[in-house]
Design a protein around this motif. Structure first.
Motif, PDB file in Angstrom:
ATOM      1  N   LEU A 183       2.027  30.547  24.260  1.00 17.12           N
ATOM      2  CA  LEU A 183       3.326  29.990  24.642  1.00 17.12           C
ATOM      3  C   LEU A 183       3.600  30.214  26.131  1.00 17.12           C
ATOM      4  N   PHE A 209       5.924  27.472  27.455  1.00 18.18           N
ATOM      5  CA  PHE A 209       6.715  27.190  26.262  1.00 18.18           C
ATOM      6  C   PHE A 209       6.887  25.690  25.999  1.00 18.18           C
ATOM      7  N   THR A 210       5.874  24.924  26.338  1.00 16.99           N
ATOM      8  CA  THR A 210       5.916  23.479  26.074  1.00 16.99           C
ATOM      9  C   THR A 210       5.106  23.117  24.828  1.00 16.99           C
ATOM     10  N   ASN A 211       4.323  24.060  24.326  1.00 18.71           N
ATOM     11  CA  ASN A 211       3.467  23.788  23.163  1.00 18.71           C
ATOM     12  C   ASN A 211       4.057  24.387  21.885  1.00 18.71           C
ATOM     13  N   LEU A 212       5.333  24.123  21.657  1.00 19.16           N
ATOM     14  CA  LEU A 212       6.016  24.688  20.489  1.00 19.16           C
ATOM     15  C   LEU A 212       5.433  24.106  19.200  1.00 19.16           C
ATOM     16  N   ASN A 213       5.108  24.979  18.275  1.00 20.47           N
ATOM     17  CA  ASN A 213       4.537  24.553  17.001  1.00 20.47           C
ATOM     18  C   ASN A 213       5.429  25.064  15.877  1.00 20.47           C
ATOM     19  N   PHE A 214       6.368  24.214  15.440  1.00 18.87           N
ATOM     20  CA  PHE A 214       7.308  24.630  14.403  1.00 18.87           C
ATOM     21  C   PHE A 214       6.693  24.606  13.014  1.00 18.87           C
ATOM     22  N   GLU A 256       8.497  29.557  12.986  1.00 20.40           N
ATOM     23  CA  GLU A 256       9.869  29.095  12.866  1.00 20.40           C
ATOM     24  C   GLU A 256      10.547  29.039  14.234  1.00 20.40           C
ATOM     25  N   PRO A 257      11.656  28.280  14.348  1.00 17.39           N
ATOM     26  CA  PRO A 257      12.375  28.197  15.632  1.00 17.39           C
ATOM     27  C   PRO A 257      12.759  29.567  16.192  1.00 17.39           C
ATOM     28  N   HIS A 315      10.059  31.225  18.395  1.00 17.12           N
ATOM     29  CA  HIS A 315       9.957  30.645  19.737  1.00 17.12           C
ATOM     30  C   HIS A 315      11.120  31.094  20.624  1.00 17.12           C
ATOM     31  N   ILE A 316      12.315  31.135  20.034  1.00 21.39           N
ATOM     32  CA  ILE A 316      13.499  31.542  20.802  1.00 21.39           C
ATOM     33  C   ILE A 316      13.393  32.999  21.228  1.00 21.39           C
ATOM     34  N   PHE A 335      10.740  33.360  23.875  1.00 23.83           N
ATOM     35  CA  PHE A 335      11.199  32.779  25.147  1.00 23.83           C
ATOM     36  C   PHE A 335      12.181  33.714  25.849  1.00 23.83           C
TER      37      PHE A 335
END
Length: 365
Positions: free
Chosen positions: A52, A57-62, A66-67, A70-71, A74
């Motif tokens: 990431l 942080f452009t390659n988010l894989n949900f 889970e969201p 990533h949050i 980040f």
């Protein structure tokens, strides 16, 4: 007697609060500051965070995460201006550990009439299994445990809200939705004792048939992403061994099944006294074993689903003490469950499943 001195809530409220606060801090420090690589999943999280960060942080894989993951990753990277990826991973582990442990210990403090007994069950059966490795699932199960009183009292709006919050941290929390259909007024003792055994029988169904059933449901529901995730979790972890061999390797489930049968037969003598929460616990316990046996050939589903549901044992096993009238029997029960939980921690989690890598620790000495 043990049952009188170490299980009932202390009358000194200040001491009681301080004790649980100190325990929470100790557990948090152990889990949050553990070396990366000492457990099965921390390196995987480190690599995911590294990917990431390197991709800004452009390659988010949900689908994989889970969201919330990533949050948290980040914010850990940006707010603390961390250039070292290991430091970012450390902050992520600390945040998950803090939330999961605080919520679980708070649940014990608020919900259990036998908090010290509940605390021991939590530390031996769940701390290393979940908080130490499955950090996202650990937080989800903490929220699920907090939601149980709302399920029992049929406060469905609050229960649903909490389950959706839990699924924000781990998609597996959505398996708690079917529990809305639990009737906690009646309990058929014979049926729920046999129910897990039915799962053992279903484990012998050819895997191709189960695969086709999954595909049919997914196509009928127009390919929902969450169900697809469950399907691929099932598909990617199919064990090619003989079904009997696989079931034999589920020794822990058979031990839990034996305990469930013993508890259920004992409670049958008090069928006019058991409350709604006990019925709820019994039904969730039976369902978890049924699913664990049914999906025995899929390692992920046969482990993850019961591990999620069975977090209720933190409250359920101690609650049985309410129905044991004899002090000596209470002491025997406490010792039996304590020994069982200790054996599971040492021989199943550490020795067989290698949740904690002691070879990793030894290299520092």
């Amino acid at each position: 007697m043990i049952s009188k001195h170490i299980t009932k809530k202390y009358s000194n409220r200040l001491f009681y609060i301080c004790f649980f606060l100190i325990i929470s801090i100790i557990l948090f420090l152990i889990v949050g500051l553990r070396p990366i690589g000492i457990d099965n999943d921390s390196i995987a999280y480190h690599n995911a965070i590294k990917s990431l960060v390197e991709n800004n942080f452009t390659n988010l894989n949900f689908y994989l995460f889970e969201p919330s993951f990533h949050i948290i990753a980040f914010l850990s990277y940006k707010i603390y201006s961390l250039t070292n990826i290991s430091s970012t991973t450390r902050i992520v582990l600390i945040i998950y550990a803090f939330l999961a442990i605080i919520i679980k210990v708070f649940n014990i403090y608020k919900q259990s009439e036998y908090p010290f007994f509940s605390l021991y069950i939590y530390i031996t059966l769940f701390l290393f299994l979940q908080e130490f490795t499955q950090i996202r699932a650990a937080l989800a199960t903490s929220i699920f445990l907090y939601s149980i009183p709302f399920l029992v009292n049929k406060s469905y709006t609050k229960y649903l809200l909490l389950i959706f919050i839990a699924s924000f941290f781990h998609y597996s929390a959505l398996i708690a939705l079917p529990l809305l259909f639990i009737d906690n007024k009646k309990f058929n003792y014979t049926f729920y004792i046999i129910f897990p055994f039915l799962g053992i029988m279903l484990a012998f169904i050819p895997i191709d048939i189960i695969d086709n059933i999954f595909k049919t449901i997914i196509n009928f529901l127009n390919n929902p992403i969450i169900l697809n995730k469950f399907y691929y979790s099932f598909k990617d972890s199919i064990v090619n061994d003989n079904t009997i061999v696989v079931l034999f390797n589920r020794k822990l489930y058979f031990a839990l099944y034996f305990i469930f049968i013993a508890i259920t037969l004992f409670l049958k003598k008090y069928k006019n006294e058991i409350d709604n929460s006990t019925i709820t616990f019994l039904k969730i316990y039976s369902l978890s074993l049924f699913l664990g046996f049914t999906f025995a050939l899929s390692k992920n589903l046969s482990l993850r689903i019961p591990e999620f549901y069975l977090v209720i044992t933190i409250l359920f096993f101690p609650k049985i003490l309410d129905y044991i009238k004899n002090d000596k029997l209470k002491t025997i029960y406490i010792i039996a469950i304590t020994v069982f939980a200790s054996v599971v921690l040492i021989f199943d989690y550490i020795y067989i499943r290698n949740i904690i890598h002691f070879n990793f620790i030894l290299k520092y000495f």
